[in-house]
Scaffold this active site. Structure first.
Site, PDB file in Angstrom:
ATOM      1  N   SER A  10      51.481 -45.476 -22.215  1.00 31.06           N
ATOM      2  CA  SER A  10      51.688 -44.963 -23.824  1.00 31.06           C
ATOM      3  C   SER A  10      53.479 -44.348 -23.803  1.00 31.06           C
ATOM      4  CB  SER A  10      50.639 -43.854 -24.009  1.00 31.06           C
ATOM      5  OG  SER A  10      50.702 -43.157 -25.706  1.00 31.06           O
ATOM      6  N   TYR A  14      45.521 -36.376 -23.545  1.00 26.68           N
ATOM      7  CA  TYR A  14      45.627 -37.766 -23.629  1.00 26.68           C
ATOM      8  C   TYR A  14      47.675 -37.411 -22.795  1.00 26.68           C
ATOM      9  CZ  TYR A  14      46.200 -42.569 -24.761  1.00 26.68           C
ATOM     10  OH  TYR A  14      46.264 -43.540 -25.308  1.00 26.68           O
TER      11      TYR A  14
END
Length: 260
Positions: free
Chosen positions: A138, A151
């Site tokens: 990501s 995250y």
């Protein structure tokens, strides 16, 4: 692409399911891995792939899955899509259980898959010239943002795993590719992150013209796997045009700036 076989994780929805479809359309044999058997059954019926239900955060389940994969044929590619985010809390307020799950799902699952599938990938590379690993991380692995601590940390750790693996495999014909998407509008990622709040999840994408969708990422994965075997796409960062940076998102129509 006949006779090449890929293991794709996270195959029950989103980018993982789209990747199964994209690779099947290019002639790959595919084994889809995910927890939800009902969704896998639908994907198998649609695409002709095979599937194994497995929770990648459960070491015993992973070991059983790996044995089944090995018994059923060669493996030329691992595409690690499974993972996810939970919560948007500040670091001081975050749930350690959520952080533990994010590390289990994004980092430790990837390590287990690498450890278990590398012998099969080496075998395939010896027979057929090269093998592949692809990891979907990501842009959260590259840029910190408030509320993203767990995250950010998990995806950054997965990204480092990928870079270390590439160095450790130096000299072997096994490619290591990282695909790092920005905003992707899928049916479940943000919904799961926000605890099932569908209104809040849709607000994340409100007004954004053409965010990425799962098929966009799947097409890039398929392209990376389809390049000549001596070409390694180390890191592919992809965003919608409306997202110039992690923190810079245009809401509203994209328009050419007037010279007047």
């Amino acid at each position: 692409m006949a006779n090449r076989r890929a293991v794709v994780t996270g195959a029950s929805s989103g980018i993982g399911a789209a990747t199964v479809r994209a690779l099947r359309n290019q002639g790959w044999d595919v084994v889809g891995i995910a927890r939800r058997e009902d969704r896998l059954a639908s994907l198998v019926a649609e695409t002709g792939a095979s599937a194994i239900a497995c929770d990648l955060t459960d070491p015993a389940a992973v070991q059983a899955m790996l044995l089944e994969v090995e018994a059923s044929g060669p493996v030329h590619a691992l595409v690690q899509v499974a993972g996810g985010a939970r919560g948007t809390d500040r670091v001081e307020d975050a749930s350690t259980d959520d952080w533990q799950w994010m590390f289990d799902a994004n980092v430790l699952a990837a390590q287990r898959l690498v450890a278990g599938l590398l012998p099969l990938l080496r075998r395939a590379a010896s027979a057929d010239g090269h093998a592949d690993t692809v990891f979907v991380t990501s842009t959260a692995a590259q840029t910190a943002y408030a509320g993203g601590g767990g995250y950010n940390a998990a995806k950054a750790a997965e990204g480092m795993l990928v870079r270390v693996l590439r160095q450790e495999l130096n000299g072997e014909p096994i490619r290591v590719v990282e695909v790092a998407p920005g905003m992707v509008h899928t049916e479940e990622f943000t919904l799961n992150r926000l605890g099932g709040d569908s209104v809040a999840a849709e607000a994340v994408y409100a007004g954004v013209e053409a965010p990425l969708v799962a098929d966009d990422v799947a097409d890039v994965i398929a392209y990376a796997l389809g390049t000549p075997g001596h070409v390694n796409l180390d890191l592919i960062t992809m965003r919608p045009v409306a997202q110039s940076a992690q923190h810079l998102l245009a809401r509203g129509p994209l328009r050419v700036r007037s010279d007047e």
